[in-house]
Design a protein around this motif. Structure first.
Motif, PDB file in Angstrom:
ATOM      1  N   VAL A 139     -41.529 -21.801  13.672  1.00  0.00           N
ATOM      2  CA  VAL A 139     -40.350 -21.373  14.417  1.00  0.00           C
ATOM      3  C   VAL A 139     -40.130 -19.875  14.201  1.00  0.00           C
ATOM      4  O   VAL A 139     -40.593 -19.309  13.215  1.00  0.00           O
ATOM      5  CB  VAL A 139     -39.066 -22.145  14.001  1.00  0.00           C
ATOM      6  N   ILE A 140     -39.421 -19.263  15.155  1.00  0.00           N
ATOM      7  CA  ILE A 140     -39.043 -17.863  15.039  1.00  0.00           C
ATOM      8  C   ILE A 140     -37.538 -17.766  15.236  1.00  0.00           C
ATOM      9  O   ILE A 140     -36.968 -18.482  16.053  1.00  0.00           O
ATOM     10  CB  ILE A 140     -39.787 -16.971  16.058  1.00  0.00           C
ATOM     11  N   GLU A 141     -36.912 -16.879  14.462  1.00  0.00           N
ATOM     12  CA  GLU A 141     -35.493 -16.587  14.619  1.00  0.00           C
ATOM     13  C   GLU A 141     -35.350 -15.073  14.699  1.00  0.00           C
ATOM     14  O   GLU A 141     -35.907 -14.349  13.872  1.00  0.00           O
ATOM     15  CB  GLU A 141     -34.701 -17.118  13.417  1.00  0.00           C
ATOM     16  N   VAL A 142     -34.626 -14.609  15.715  1.00  0.00           N
ATOM     17  CA  VAL A 142     -34.372 -13.182  15.894  1.00  0.00           C
ATOM     18  C   VAL A 142     -32.863 -12.976  15.924  1.00  0.00           C
ATOM     19  O   VAL A 142     -32.175 -13.552  16.770  1.00  0.00           O
ATOM     20  CB  VAL A 142     -34.993 -12.659  17.214  1.00  0.00           C
ATOM     21  N   ILE A 143     -32.353 -12.170  14.989  1.00  0.00           N
ATOM     22  CA  ILE A 143     -30.923 -11.847  14.942  1.00  0.00           C
ATOM     23  C   ILE A 143     -30.779 -10.413  14.441  1.00  0.00           C
ATOM     24  O   ILE A 143     -31.292 -10.074  13.362  1.00  0.00           O
ATOM     25  CB  ILE A 143     -30.139 -12.787  13.992  1.00  0.00           C
ATOM     26  N   ASN A 144     -30.083  -9.577  15.213  1.00  0.00           N
ATOM     27  CA  ASN A 144     -29.778  -8.197  14.801  1.00  0.00           C
ATOM     28  C   ASN A 144     -30.995  -7.423  14.305  1.00  0.00           C
ATOM     29  O   ASN A 144     -30.974  -6.810  13.244  1.00  0.00           O
ATOM     30  CB  ASN A 144     -28.689  -8.184  13.715  1.00  0.00           C
ATOM     31  N   ASN A 145     -32.077  -7.448  15.075  1.00  0.00           N
ATOM     32  CA  ASN A 145     -33.324  -6.737  14.754  1.00  0.00           C
ATOM     33  C   ASN A 145     -33.994  -7.229  13.470  1.00  0.00           C
ATOM     34  O   ASN A 145     -34.805  -6.521  12.878  1.00  0.00           O
ATOM     35  CB  ASN A 145     -33.110  -5.218  14.710  1.00  0.00           C
ATOM     36  N   ASN A 146     -33.643  -8.432  13.024  1.00  0.00           N
ATOM     37  CA  ASN A 146     -34.341  -9.095  11.919  1.00  0.00           C
ATOM     38  C   ASN A 146     -35.087 -10.288  12.491  1.00  0.00           C
ATOM     39  O   ASN A 146     -34.482 -11.156  13.118  1.00  0.00           O
ATOM     40  CB  ASN A 146     -33.352  -9.568  10.842  1.00  0.00           C
ATOM     41  N   ASP A 197     -33.630  -4.553  19.608  1.00  0.00           N
ATOM     42  CA  ASP A 197     -32.394  -5.027  20.245  1.00  0.00           C
ATOM     43  C   ASP A 197     -32.598  -6.258  21.123  1.00  0.00           C
ATOM     44  O   ASP A 197     -31.860  -6.473  22.085  1.00  0.00           O
ATOM     45  CB  ASP A 197     -31.721  -3.902  21.052  1.00  0.00           C
ATOM     46  N   HIS A 198     -33.583  -7.088  20.796  1.00  0.00           N
ATOM     47  CA  HIS A 198     -33.814  -8.347  21.516  1.00  0.00           C
ATOM     48  C   HIS A 198     -32.594  -9.246  21.322  1.00  0.00           C
ATOM     49  O   HIS A 198     -31.954  -9.236  20.276  1.00  0.00           O
ATOM     50  CB  HIS A 198     -35.063  -9.035  20.956  1.00  0.00           C
ATOM     51  N   ALA A 199     -32.273 -10.017  22.327  1.00  0.00           N
ATOM     52  CA  ALA A 199     -31.163 -10.973  22.232  1.00  0.00           C
ATOM     53  C   ALA A 199     -31.448 -11.988  21.128  1.00  0.00           C
ATOM     54  O   ALA A 199     -32.610 -12.330  20.887  1.00  0.00           O
ATOM     55  CB  ALA A 199     -30.980 -11.694  23.562  1.00  0.00           C
ATOM     56  N   PRO A 200     -30.419 -12.489  20.456  1.00  0.00           N
ATOM     57  CA  PRO A 200     -30.641 -13.513  19.429  1.00  0.00           C
ATOM     58  C   PRO A 200     -31.345 -14.729  20.033  1.00  0.00           C
ATOM     59  O   PRO A 200     -31.038 -15.147  21.149  1.00  0.00           O
ATOM     60  CB  PRO A 200     -29.224 -13.881  18.976  1.00  0.00           C
ATOM     61  N   MET A 247     -37.256  -2.540  13.386  1.00  0.00           N
ATOM     62  CA  MET A 247     -36.980  -3.953  13.195  1.00  0.00           C
ATOM     63  C   MET A 247     -37.696  -4.421  11.935  1.00  0.00           C
ATOM     64  O   MET A 247     -38.758  -3.923  11.598  1.00  0.00           O
ATOM     65  CB  MET A 247     -37.510  -4.764  14.375  1.00  0.00           C
ATOM     66  N   LYS A 248     -37.114  -5.404  11.288  1.00  0.00           N
ATOM     67  CA  LYS A 248     -37.737  -5.969  10.093  1.00  0.00           C
ATOM     68  C   LYS A 248     -38.334  -7.329  10.436  1.00  0.00           C
ATOM     69  O   LYS A 248     -37.673  -8.158  11.047  1.00  0.00           O
ATOM     70  CB  LYS A 248     -36.701  -6.124   8.986  1.00  0.00           C
ATOM     71  N   LEU A 249     -39.590  -7.526  10.052  1.00  0.00           N
ATOM     72  CA  LEU A 249     -40.293  -8.785  10.302  1.00  0.00           C
ATOM     73  C   LEU A 249     -40.699  -9.414   8.983  1.00  0.00           C
ATOM     74  O   LEU A 249     -41.217  -8.729   8.096  1.00  0.00           O
ATOM     75  CB  LEU A 249     -41.544  -8.536  11.156  1.00  0.00           C
TER      76      LEU A 249
END
Length: 82
Positions: free
Chosen positions: A64-71, A34-37, A1-3
């Motif tokens: 804030v945090i945003e998680v989409i497609n392992n980004n 693979d966390h849900a968006p 994953m990219k952070l």
């Protein structure tokens, strides 16, 4: 994953991670592969970054945090490494 962890002043962290734990408004939570968006607000507290066998902690001041497609994108009002 990219952070990526960004503040208004600078980029605090960018890289590949195994997992990250953040201080959510309703309690801390961990983001794994693979966390849900999700989009969530963050409180002041510790962001724990796990890369391979190492662990790094960054103190943030809300955001804030945003998680989409392992980004994973963390936008923090302020941050300091410990």
């Amino acid at each position: 994953m990219k952070l990526e962890i960004l503040t208004p002043d600078k980029k605090v962290f960018e890289g590949e991670v195994r997992s990250v734990t953040v201080p959510g408004t309703m309690g801390s939570f961990e983001v794994l592969k693979d966390h849900a968006p999700i989009v969530s607000t963050l409180e002041d507290g510790k962001v724990i970054i796990r890369t391979g066998s190492t662990e790094e902690t960054i103190l943030i001041k809300g955001g804030v945090i945003e998680v989409i497609n392992n980004n994973i994108m963390v936008l923090a009002e302020g941050a300091q490494t410990t």
